[in-house]
Design an enzyme around this catalytic site. Structure first.
Site, PDB file in Angstrom:
ATOM      1  N   ASP A  21       0.791  -1.341   0.679  1.00 56.17           N
ATOM      2  CA  ASP A  21      -0.078  -0.525   0.069  1.00 56.17           C
ATOM      3  C   ASP A  21       1.067   1.363   0.203  1.00 56.17           C
ATOM      4  OD1 ASP A  21      -2.366   0.689   2.141  1.00 56.17           O
ATOM      5  OD2 ASP A  21      -1.528   1.830   1.040  1.00 56.17           O
ATOM      6  N   ILE A  22       0.788   2.561  -1.034  1.00 53.57           N
ATOM      7  CA  ILE A  22       1.271   2.843  -1.757  1.00 53.57           C
ATOM      8  C   ILE A  22       1.444   4.074  -0.148  1.00 53.57           C
ATOM      9  CG2 ILE A  22       0.016   4.948  -2.371  1.00 53.57           C
ATOM     10  CD1 ILE A  22       2.311   5.446  -4.217  1.00 53.57           C
ATOM     11  N   ASN A  39      -7.775  12.899 -10.183  1.00 52.39           N
ATOM     12  CA  ASN A  39      -8.384  12.936 -10.794  1.00 52.39           C
ATOM     13  C   ASN A  39      -8.529  14.393 -11.549  1.00 52.39           C
ATOM     14  OD1 ASN A  39      -9.844  14.370  -9.029  1.00 52.39           O
ATOM     15  ND2 ASN A  39     -11.233  12.690  -8.781  1.00 52.39           N
ATOM     16  N   ASP A  49      -6.335   7.068  -4.662  1.00 49.83           N
ATOM     17  CA  ASP A  49      -6.533   8.709  -4.864  1.00 49.83           C
ATOM     18  C   ASP A  49      -7.074   8.551  -3.427  1.00 49.83           C
ATOM     19  OD1 ASP A  49      -8.255  10.780  -6.516  1.00 49.83           O
ATOM     20  OD2 ASP A  49      -6.879  11.868  -4.612  1.00 49.83           O
ATOM     21  N   SER A 155      -2.699   4.923 -13.992  1.00 47.67           N
ATOM     22  CA  SER A 155      -4.261   4.903 -15.112  1.00 47.67           C
ATOM     23  C   SER A 155      -4.466   3.102 -15.072  1.00 47.67           C
ATOM     24  CB  SER A 155      -3.750   5.422 -15.869  1.00 47.67           C
ATOM     25  OG  SER A 155      -4.048   6.704 -16.536  1.00 47.67           O
ATOM     26  N   THR A 156      -3.214   2.488 -13.967  1.00 47.18           N
ATOM     27  CA  THR A 156      -4.159   1.118 -14.829  1.00 47.18           C
ATOM     28  C   THR A 156      -5.164   0.425 -13.787  1.00 47.18           C
ATOM     29  OG1 THR A 156      -3.005   0.065 -12.662  1.00 47.18           O
ATOM     30  CG2 THR A 156      -1.516   0.669 -15.300  1.00 47.18           C
ATOM     31  N   TYR A 159      -8.695   4.228 -14.591  1.00 50.27           N
ATOM     32  CA  TYR A 159      -8.624   4.563 -16.162  1.00 50.27           C
ATOM     33  C   TYR A 159      -8.300   3.411 -17.047  1.00 50.27           C
ATOM     34  CZ  TYR A 159      -9.373   9.039 -13.747  1.00 50.27           C
ATOM     35  OH  TYR A 159      -9.534  10.333 -13.391  1.00 50.27           O
TER      36      TYR A 159
HETATM   37  N1  APR Z   1      -1.376   1.565  -3.139  1.00 52.54           N
HETATM   38  C1  APR Z   1      -1.290   1.072  -4.788  1.00 52.54           C
HETATM   39  N2  APR Z   1      -1.789   0.955  -5.453  1.00 52.54           N
HETATM   40  C2  APR Z   1      -2.902   0.833  -5.321  1.00 52.54           C
HETATM   41  C3  APR Z   1      -3.422   1.572  -4.279  1.00 52.54           C
HETATM   42  C4  APR Z   1      -2.443   1.184  -3.122  1.00 52.54           C
HETATM   43  N3  APR Z   1      -2.825   1.755  -1.763  1.00 52.54           N
HETATM   44  N4  APR Z   1      -4.700   1.634  -3.857  1.00 52.54           N
HETATM   45  C5  APR Z   1      -4.999   0.402  -5.565  1.00 52.54           C
HETATM   46  N5  APR Z   1      -3.534   1.238  -6.551  1.00 52.54           N
HETATM   47  C6  APR Z   1      -3.119   0.368  -7.613  1.00 52.54           C
HETATM   48  C7  APR Z   1      -4.314  -0.269  -8.612  1.00 52.54           C
HETATM   49  O1  APR Z   1      -4.305  -1.667  -7.806  1.00 52.54           O
HETATM   50  C8  APR Z   1      -3.524   0.328 -10.236  1.00 52.54           C
HETATM   51  O2  APR Z   1      -2.356  -1.277 -10.208  1.00 52.54           O
HETATM   52  O3  APR Z   1      -2.749   1.903  -8.124  1.00 52.54           O
HETATM   53  C9  APR Z   1      -3.299   1.552  -9.505  1.00 52.54           C
HETATM   54  C10 APR Z   1      -3.625   2.500 -10.288  1.00 52.54           C
HETATM   55  O4  APR Z   1      -5.301   2.125  -9.666  1.00 52.54           O
HETATM   56  P1  APR Z   1      -6.077   3.611  -9.439  1.00 52.54           P
HETATM   57  O5  APR Z   1      -6.060   4.228  -7.799  1.00 52.54           O
HETATM   58  O6  APR Z   1      -7.620   3.269  -9.713  1.00 52.54           O
HETATM   59  O7  APR Z   1      -6.223   4.655 -10.522  1.00 52.54           O
HETATM   60  P2  APR Z   1      -6.312   4.959 -11.699  1.00 52.54           P
HETATM   61  O8  APR Z   1      -6.026   4.107 -12.892  1.00 52.54           O
HETATM   62  O9  APR Z   1      -5.252   6.067 -13.105  1.00 52.54           O
HETATM   63  O10 APR Z   1      -7.724   5.498 -11.698  1.00 52.54           O
HETATM   64  C11 APR Z   1      -7.768   7.038 -10.845  1.00 52.54           C
HETATM   65  O11 APR Z   1      -9.424   6.408  -9.795  1.00 52.54           O
HETATM   66  O12 APR Z   1      -9.262   6.748  -7.662  1.00 52.54           O
HETATM   67  C12 APR Z   1     -10.023   7.219  -8.447  1.00 52.54           C
HETATM   68  O13 APR Z   1     -10.048   9.595  -8.758  1.00 52.54           O
HETATM   69  C13 APR Z   1      -9.323   8.858  -8.995  1.00 52.54           C
HETATM   70  O14 APR Z   1     -10.138   9.506 -11.001  1.00 52.54           O
HETATM   71  C14 APR Z   1      -9.451   9.068 -10.854  1.00 52.54           C
HETATM   72  C15 APR Z   1      -8.986   7.581 -10.975  1.00 52.54           C
END
Ligand code: APR
Length: 220
Positions: A21-22, A39, A49, A155-156, A159
């Site tokens: 978890d980041i 976003n 996010d 984005s993975t 998005y």
């Molecule tokens: N720590 C690390 N990686 C994470 C975590 C975390 N806590 N939560 C999710 N991930 C991973 C996901 O599995 C994915 O591989 O981070 C990557 C990016 O996923 P998202 O968080 O859904 O981001 P993204 O695809 O860029 O979409 C962004 O989603 O949450 C909304 O407000 C945000 O509208 C924006 C969109």
């Protein structure tokens, strides 16, 4: 057919791939900057996010972004905020970047320029926007003199960007940045943070096979 194994590369000493978890990385990683997959309104959300807003303190972070970045953040760009509650984890800054939404539409209306995963790496609009996220994150981390910047797979998730393609774009730009700025330039290290072992394996595969797909021939 086994893919060509890449030659030893000093730039890889500055790259780590971890699963976790980041917002809760081990202290010994020495991360002082985290990247948020945000976003455009910088309003917080789910995934990375949501986790970062929860850990930093949503009200404080949202309030800061509303005041200092009322314009939000355009896709491909980066906006910087303090870490607020994440300071307890040694984080000094959050780099909010907005990745592209993957369309995956094969027909872009441009003959010979598909918009899906059949396109050559770097040749879709989404590729160029995601590349822009990484170059702007690295530029901001350099300006902030970051020791180690933790970057999620932007984005993975929501998005929908294909993970292998995104990992190559991420790795290609970090290696390119390190090529131009040898150690101990900033950021000194990049930590790719994956949310699962499978996702981390995608990054490791991209590293191991980089000579087969990287578009810039490595000098020296
Ligand atoms: N720590 C690390 N990686 C994470 C975590 C975390 N806590 N939560 C999710 N991930 C991973 C996901 O599995 C994915 O591989 O981070 C990557 C990016 O996923 P998202 O968080 O859904 O981001 P993204 O695809 O860029 O979409 C962004 O989603 O949450 C909304 O407000 C945000 O509208 C924006 C969109």
């Amino acid at each position: 057919m086994s893919l060509p194994q890449a030659a030893p590369d000093a730039r890889l000493d500055r790259i780590e791939v971890v699963v976790g978890d980041i917002t809760d990385l081990p202290d010994d990683l020495g991360v002082d900057t985290v990247v948020n997959a945000a976003n455009e309104p910088l309003a917080g959300g789910a995934g990375v996010d949501g986790a970062i807003h929860r850990a930093a303190g949503h009200d404080e972070l949202l309030g800061y972004n509303r005041t200092h970045h009322p314009e939000g953040c355009k896709t491909g760009l980066v906006k910087v905020s303090p870490a607020f509650g994440l300071e307890a984890k040694g984080i000094k800054h959050i780099l909010h970047t907005v990745g592209p939404v993957w369309s995956g539409q094969r027909d872009t209306g441009v003959p010979g320029a598909p918009g899906d995963d059949t396109a050559k790496l770097g040749y879709t609009l989404e590729d160029t926007l995601l590349a822009s996220c990484y170059t702007n994150v690295l530029k901001a981390a350099e300006q902030l003199e970051s020791e180690a910047v933790a970057i999620p797979a932007v984005s993975t998730g929501v998005y929908g960007f294909p993970k292998p393609r995104a990992a190559k774009i991420a790795l290609g730009h970090v290696l390119g940045h390190f090529q131009q700025r040898p150690a101990p330039a900033f950021p000194k290290r990049v930590v790719f943070v994956c949310f699962s072992d499978a996702d981390a394996e995608v990054y490791r595969q991209a590293i191991d096979t980089r000579d087969a797909w990287m578009f810039t021939q490595r000098r020296g």
